[in-house]
Design a protein around this motif. Structure first.
Motif, PDB file in Angstrom:
ATOM      1  N   CYS A 242     -50.598  25.232   8.823  1.00  0.00           N
ATOM      2  CA  CYS A 242     -49.253  24.887   9.288  1.00  0.00           C
ATOM      3  C   CYS A 242     -48.163  25.458   8.387  1.00  0.00           C
ATOM      4  N   ALA A 243     -48.498  26.484   7.623  1.00  0.00           N
ATOM      5  CA  ALA A 243     -47.548  27.035   6.646  1.00  0.00           C
ATOM      6  C   ALA A 243     -46.269  27.542   7.292  1.00  0.00           C
ATOM      7  N   HIS A 244     -46.344  28.014   8.530  1.00  0.00           N
ATOM      8  CA  HIS A 244     -45.167  28.586   9.180  1.00  0.00           C
ATOM      9  C   HIS A 244     -44.558  27.657  10.230  1.00  0.00           C
ATOM     10  N   SER A 245     -45.110  26.473  10.383  1.00  0.00           N
ATOM     11  CA  SER A 245     -44.577  25.569  11.405  1.00  0.00           C
ATOM     12  C   SER A 245     -44.007  24.278  10.831  1.00  0.00           C
ATOM     13  N   ASN A 246     -44.484  23.846   9.674  1.00  0.00           N
ATOM     14  CA  ASN A 246     -43.937  22.625   9.072  1.00  0.00           C
ATOM     15  C   ASN A 246     -42.560  22.872   8.487  1.00  0.00           C
ATOM     16  N   LYS A 247     -41.604  22.028   8.850  1.00  0.00           N
ATOM     17  CA  LYS A 247     -40.281  22.110   8.244  1.00  0.00           C
ATOM     18  C   LYS A 247     -40.251  21.344   6.934  1.00  0.00           C
ATOM     19  N   PHE A 248     -40.979  20.228   6.891  1.00  0.00           N
ATOM     20  CA  PHE A 248     -41.074  19.411   5.693  1.00  0.00           C
ATOM     21  C   PHE A 248     -42.542  19.180   5.368  1.00  0.00           C
ATOM     22  N   TRP A 249     -42.813  18.914   4.092  1.00  0.00           N
ATOM     23  CA  TRP A 249     -44.181  18.697   3.646  1.00  0.00           C
ATOM     24  C   TRP A 249     -44.421  17.258   3.235  1.00  0.00           C
ATOM     25  N   MET A 250     -43.597  16.364   3.790  1.00  0.00           N
ATOM     26  CA  MET A 250     -43.769  14.925   3.646  1.00  0.00           C
ATOM     27  C   MET A 250     -43.943  14.328   5.031  1.00  0.00           C
ATOM     28  N   VAL A 251     -44.729  13.243   5.121  1.00  0.00           N
ATOM     29  CA  VAL A 251     -44.846  12.535   6.394  1.00  0.00           C
ATOM     30  C   VAL A 251     -43.524  11.837   6.698  1.00  0.00           C
ATOM     31  N   ASP A 252     -43.396  11.310   7.913  1.00  0.00           N
ATOM     32  CA  ASP A 252     -42.144  10.669   8.318  1.00  0.00           C
ATOM     33  C   ASP A 252     -41.924   9.327   7.632  1.00  0.00           C
ATOM     34  N   THR A 253     -42.988   8.728   7.125  1.00  0.00           N
ATOM     35  CA  THR A 253     -42.881   7.423   6.449  1.00  0.00           C
ATOM     36  C   THR A 253     -43.474   7.514   5.047  1.00  0.00           C
ATOM     37  N   PRO A 254     -42.855   8.281   4.152  1.00  0.00           N
ATOM     38  CA  PRO A 254     -43.424   8.497   2.814  1.00  0.00           C
ATOM     39  C   PRO A 254     -43.476   7.217   1.987  1.00  0.00           C
ATOM     40  N   VAL A 255     -44.499   7.149   1.145  1.00  0.00           N
ATOM     41  CA  VAL A 255     -44.701   6.004   0.267  1.00  0.00           C
ATOM     42  C   VAL A 255     -43.779   6.061  -0.942  1.00  0.00           C
ATOM     43  N   SER A 256     -43.515   7.273  -1.450  1.00  0.00           N
ATOM     44  CA  SER A 256     -42.775   7.369  -2.706  1.00  0.00           C
ATOM     45  C   SER A 256     -42.112   8.722  -2.854  1.00  0.00           C
ATOM     46  N   PHE A 257     -41.174   8.771  -3.824  1.00  0.00           N
ATOM     47  CA  PHE A 257     -40.546  10.011  -4.270  1.00  0.00           C
ATOM     48  C   PHE A 257     -40.571  10.002  -5.798  1.00  0.00           C
ATOM     49  N   ASN A 258     -40.379  11.180  -6.399  1.00  0.00           N
ATOM     50  CA  ASN A 258     -40.509  11.272  -7.850  1.00  0.00           C
ATOM     51  C   ASN A 258     -39.615  12.369  -8.407  1.00  0.00           C
ATOM     52  N   SER A 259     -39.697  12.544  -9.740  1.00  0.00           N
ATOM     53  CA  SER A 259     -38.946  13.562 -10.490  1.00  0.00           C
ATOM     54  C   SER A 259     -37.449  13.319 -10.452  1.00  0.00           C
ATOM     55  N   PHE A 260     -37.048  12.068 -10.601  1.00  0.00           N
ATOM     56  CA  PHE A 260     -35.629  11.752 -10.684  1.00  0.00           C
ATOM     57  C   PHE A 260     -35.084  11.961 -12.097  1.00  0.00           C
ATOM     58  N   LYS A 261     -35.993  12.017 -13.077  1.00  0.00           N
ATOM     59  CA  LYS A 261     -35.641  12.185 -14.500  1.00  0.00           C
ATOM     60  C   LYS A 261     -35.010  10.930 -15.084  1.00  0.00           C
ATOM     61  N   ASN A 262     -34.156  10.258 -14.346  1.00  0.00           N
ATOM     62  CA  ASN A 262     -33.671   8.962 -14.803  1.00  0.00           C
ATOM     63  C   ASN A 262     -33.348   8.105 -13.582  1.00  0.00           C
ATOM     64  N   THR A 263     -33.358   6.799 -13.774  1.00  0.00           N
ATOM     65  CA  THR A 263     -33.232   5.886 -12.636  1.00  0.00           C
ATOM     66  C   THR A 263     -31.855   5.918 -11.999  1.00  0.00           C
ATOM     67  N   SER A 264     -30.847   6.461 -12.672  1.00  0.00           N
ATOM     68  CA  SER A 264     -29.516   6.560 -12.062  1.00  0.00           C
ATOM     69  C   SER A 264     -29.528   7.509 -10.869  1.00  0.00           C
ATOM     70  N   MET A 265     -30.568   8.355 -10.792  1.00  0.00           N
ATOM     71  CA  MET A 265     -30.676   9.293  -9.672  1.00  0.00           C
ATOM     72  C   MET A 265     -31.312   8.651  -8.451  1.00  0.00           C
ATOM     73  N   PHE A 266     -31.660   7.373  -8.510  1.00  0.00           N
ATOM     74  CA  PHE A 266     -32.286   6.718  -7.357  1.00  0.00           C
ATOM     75  C   PHE A 266     -31.374   6.711  -6.134  1.00  0.00           C
ATOM     76  N   ASP A 267     -30.062   6.879  -6.342  1.00  0.00           N
ATOM     77  CA  ASP A 267     -29.166   6.981  -5.191  1.00  0.00           C
ATOM     78  C   ASP A 267     -29.527   8.194  -4.329  1.00  0.00           C
ATOM     79  N   ASP A 268     -30.156   9.189  -4.939  1.00  0.00           N
ATOM     80  CA  ASP A 268     -30.564  10.377  -4.183  1.00  0.00           C
ATOM     81  C   ASP A 268     -31.728  10.096  -3.251  1.00  0.00           C
ATOM     82  N   ALA A 269     -32.385   8.953  -3.437  1.00  0.00           N
ATOM     83  CA  ALA A 269     -33.548   8.641  -2.602  1.00  0.00           C
ATOM     84  C   ALA A 269     -33.091   8.242  -1.202  1.00  0.00           C
TER      85      ALA A 269
END
Length: 220
Positions: free
Chosen positions: A193-220
């Motif tokens: 699906c390398a050329h058909s997937n727009k995103f590489w996360m499912v529609d109901t993701p469990v988690s996100f990461n690499s915020f570097k600090n918790t103040s960036m949680f607004d980006d979630a």
């Protein structure tokens, strides 16, 4: 009776419990069975022969897995200060590769990373990027996956690969460098699906990461 799952989270893990419950329910996972959930990393296979779940996006363990793990930990050796782990046998050690060591200990317990956290399209339930940067997560496209590296760049921007090679190599390097460790060794999961997937996360993701600090949680 109560159903318990045990989740190991880092300081910059943005975790959605309701989506974790949805993952467990839709995959029909029983906590009495040994399940080791997360986003699999393959880039250490060549060094340690081991696939492990990345600690950043969080790791979920069932009661069954934790029970098996407890027997291994009860016999694990405590390494002396400064003694590096070999990641061949389970041990208590300092350092920042605890997610890799957890996989070593679970391997001794007969528990491996679950493949059920990757869907049929190669998309992940656990995210290695913040939500707003998820669209940037894309597999390398411009050279064969098995290649060790794109053609070397010269200081002037040219490439030993001939005319125009520098631009191609630079673009390829950009694709790969964004998350080289994530894509290494997982072509079998994403190529279809390398050329058909727009995103590489499912529609109901469990988690996100690499915020570097918790103040960036607004980006979630």
């Amino acid at each position: 009776s109560e159903v318990w799952w045990f989740c190991r989270l880092e300081r910059d893990t943005y975790f959605l419990p309701e989506n974790f419950r949805w993952l467990v329910a839709t995959r029909n996972l029983s906590t009495s069975e040994p399940h080791y959930l997360g986003v699999r990393q393959f880039f250490e296979v060549s060094r340690f022969g081991l696939i492990f779940n990345d600690g950043g996006p969080g790791i979920g363990l069932s009661e069954g897995a934790l029970l098996r793990l407890s027997h291994v930990l009860a016999k694990a050796r405590w390494l002396d200060d400064g003694e590096p782990p070999d990641f061949e046998s389970c041990a208590f050690a300092g350092g920042h590769r605890e997610d890799l060591m957890l996989a070593v200990c679970l391997r001794e317990a007969g528990v491996g990373p679950s493949a059920l956290t990757t869907d049929a399209r190669g998309r992940e339930w656990f995210g290695i990027r913040p939500l707003r940067r998820s669209a940037e997560l894309a597999p390398p496209r411009l050279w064969p996956f098995a290649a060790a590296a794109p053609p070397p760049l010269h200081p002037g921007g040219g490439s030993s690969g001939g005319s125009g090679g520098g631009a191609v190599a630079q673009a390829a390097a950009g694709d790969q460098s964004a998350a080289w460790n994530f894509w290494t060794g997982r072509a079998h999961l994403y190529m279809a699906c390398a050329h058909s997937n727009k995103f590489w996360m499912v529609d109901t993701p469990v988690s996100f990461n690499s915020f570097k600090n918790t103040s960036m949680f607004d980006d979630a």
